[in-house]
Motif scaffolding. Sequence first.
Motif, PDB file in Angstrom:
ATOM      1  N   GLY A 225      -2.943   6.564   6.833  1.00 15.85           N
ATOM      2  CA  GLY A 225      -3.435   5.365   7.520  1.00 15.85           C
ATOM      3  C   GLY A 225      -3.358   4.138   6.641  1.00 15.85           C
ATOM      4  O   GLY A 225      -2.922   3.070   7.097  1.00 15.85           O
ATOM      5  N   ASP A 226      -3.760   4.276   5.378  1.00 21.26           N
ATOM      6  CA  ASP A 226      -3.697   3.144   4.446  1.00 21.26           C
ATOM      7  C   ASP A 226      -2.254   2.720   4.200  1.00 21.26           C
ATOM      8  O   ASP A 226      -1.962   1.523   4.066  1.00 21.26           O
ATOM      9  CB  ASP A 226      -4.365   3.508   3.116  1.00 21.26           C
ATOM     10  CG  ASP A 226      -5.875   3.620   3.233  1.00 21.26           C
ATOM     11  OD1 ASP A 226      -6.434   3.121   4.237  1.00 21.26           O
ATOM     12  OD2 ASP A 226      -6.504   4.203   2.329  1.00 21.26           O
TER      13      ASP A 226
ATOM     14  N   PHE B 111       0.306   2.955   6.270  1.00 24.40           N
ATOM     15  CA  PHE B 111       0.780   2.213   7.438  1.00 24.40           C
ATOM     16  C   PHE B 111       0.194   0.806   7.460  1.00 24.40           C
ATOM     17  O   PHE B 111       0.926  -0.178   7.646  1.00 24.40           O
ATOM     18  CB  PHE B 111       0.406   2.942   8.735  1.00 24.40           C
ATOM     19  CG  PHE B 111       1.258   4.149   9.031  1.00 24.40           C
ATOM     20  CD1 PHE B 111       2.494   4.319   8.437  1.00 24.40           C
ATOM     21  CD2 PHE B 111       0.823   5.118   9.913  1.00 24.40           C
ATOM     22  CE1 PHE B 111       3.286   5.424   8.708  1.00 24.40           C
ATOM     23  CE2 PHE B 111       1.599   6.237  10.200  1.00 24.40           C
ATOM     24  CZ  PHE B 111       2.835   6.384   9.586  1.00 24.40           C
ATOM     25  N   ARG B 112      -1.120   0.717   7.263  1.00 23.78           N
ATOM     26  CA  ARG B 112      -1.777  -0.597   7.321  1.00 23.78           C
ATOM     27  C   ARG B 112      -1.224  -1.539   6.248  1.00 23.78           C
ATOM     28  O   ARG B 112      -0.950  -2.713   6.518  1.00 23.78           O
ATOM     29  CB  ARG B 112      -3.286  -0.438   7.170  1.00 23.78           C
ATOM     30  CG  ARG B 112      -3.981   0.046   8.433  1.00 23.78           C
ATOM     31  CD  ARG B 112      -5.491   0.026   8.304  1.00 23.78           C
ATOM     32  NE  ARG B 112      -5.977   1.081   7.430  1.00 23.78           N
ATOM     33  CZ  ARG B 112      -6.255   2.313   7.837  1.00 23.78           C
ATOM     34  NH1 ARG B 112      -6.100   2.643   9.096  1.00 23.78           N
ATOM     35  NH2 ARG B 112      -6.708   3.213   6.982  1.00 23.78           N
TER      36      ARG B 112
ATOM     37  N   ILE C 127       2.475  -2.558   7.041  1.00 26.99           N
ATOM     38  CA  ILE C 127       2.565  -3.438   8.209  1.00 26.99           C
ATOM     39  C   ILE C 127       2.007  -4.821   7.880  1.00 26.99           C
ATOM     40  O   ILE C 127       2.608  -5.845   8.206  1.00 26.99           O
ATOM     41  CB  ILE C 127       1.834  -2.806   9.414  1.00 26.99           C
ATOM     42  CG1 ILE C 127       2.613  -1.583   9.907  1.00 26.99           C
ATOM     43  CG2 ILE C 127       1.669  -3.830  10.546  1.00 26.99           C
ATOM     44  CD1 ILE C 127       1.889  -0.763  10.959  1.00 26.99           C
ATOM     45  N   SER C 128       0.841  -4.862   7.202  1.00 25.64           N
ATOM     46  CA  SER C 128       0.232  -6.163   6.881  1.00 25.64           C
ATOM     47  C   SER C 128       1.071  -6.954   5.880  1.00 25.64           C
ATOM     48  O   SER C 128       1.109  -8.184   5.930  1.00 25.64           O
ATOM     49  CB  SER C 128      -1.187  -5.959   6.328  1.00 25.64           C
ATOM     50  OG  SER C 128      -1.156  -5.301   5.072  1.00 25.64           O
TER      51      SER C 128
ATOM     52  N   GLY D  70       7.331  -1.140   6.917  1.00 27.55           N
ATOM     53  CA  GLY D  70       6.230  -1.526   7.790  1.00 27.55           C
ATOM     54  C   GLY D  70       6.738  -2.051   9.122  1.00 27.55           C
ATOM     55  O   GLY D  70       6.171  -1.747  10.183  1.00 27.55           O
TER      56      GLY D  70
ATOM     57  N   LYS E  96       5.956  -0.340  12.702  1.00 32.34           N
ATOM     58  CA  LYS E  96       5.313  -1.123  13.767  1.00 32.34           C
ATOM     59  C   LYS E  96       6.133  -1.082  15.049  1.00 32.34           C
ATOM     60  O   LYS E  96       5.567  -0.995  16.149  1.00 32.34           O
ATOM     61  CB  LYS E  96       5.126  -2.562  13.304  1.00 32.34           C
ATOM     62  CG  LYS E  96       4.268  -3.404  14.255  1.00 32.34           C
ATOM     63  CD  LYS E  96       3.989  -4.779  13.681  1.00 32.34           C
ATOM     64  CE  LYS E  96       2.999  -5.563  14.555  1.00 32.34           C
ATOM     65  NZ  LYS E  96       3.479  -5.758  15.931  1.00 32.34           N
TER      66      LYS E  96
END
Length: 217
Positions: free
Chosen positions: A32-33, A35-36, A39-40, A46, A50
């Motif tokens: 999860g981290d 991906f976040r 993406i950010s 990323g 997305k």
Amino acid sequence: MRIVLVGPPGAGKGTQAAFLAKNLSIPHISTGDLFRANISQGTELGKQAKAFMDAGNLVPDEVTIGMAKDRMAQSDAENGFLLDGFPRNVSQAEALDVALKADDVKLDAVLDLEVPEDEVVKRIAGRRICRKDSSHVFHVTYSKPKTEGVCDVCGGELYQREDDSEDTVRKRLEVYHTQTEPIIDYYRTQGLVVTISALGKVDEVTKRAMDALKGDK
């Protein structure tokens, strides 16, 4: 140490990963981290992730593996890491082996958190979340609110998330048994698996895990 953490949903992997990473002075790397962060930050991986997620599709293994490889290459992971949520299947485990071998490193252990299926259902299906503030979490058995259905902190309504219903939890367990559990056998053939009970208080499970990783089983 280089560790992979596995276990069914509701086993407390996220909680244990944070404590173990701190105790071992290694970064906690969760899917999860990854991906976040990607993406950010707008990384190429990323953007790819997305696009798949926005289309309602699963992110392909090669994208997840690419993110994990980039993260493991960072300086804070030089002396080890704890992977949580990756690998999720045997093909990802095989790809991880290839990536580590290319860097002339290998895993030290695969920590398997064992929890009876009925306990998993009880843990997840009993959760109640505050509608006003989702960080306020209660449990019908383990952490009851003073007034049923009412948040002790802010008075908001407590509800059960759709993902936490018993039917959904059992479906998630089926996916775990089919896709993720086979990696335990894969790593067992390499002599890496250390299985511990994840029942009991958080600090008890952490101590059990630390002792097992140090060989004090």
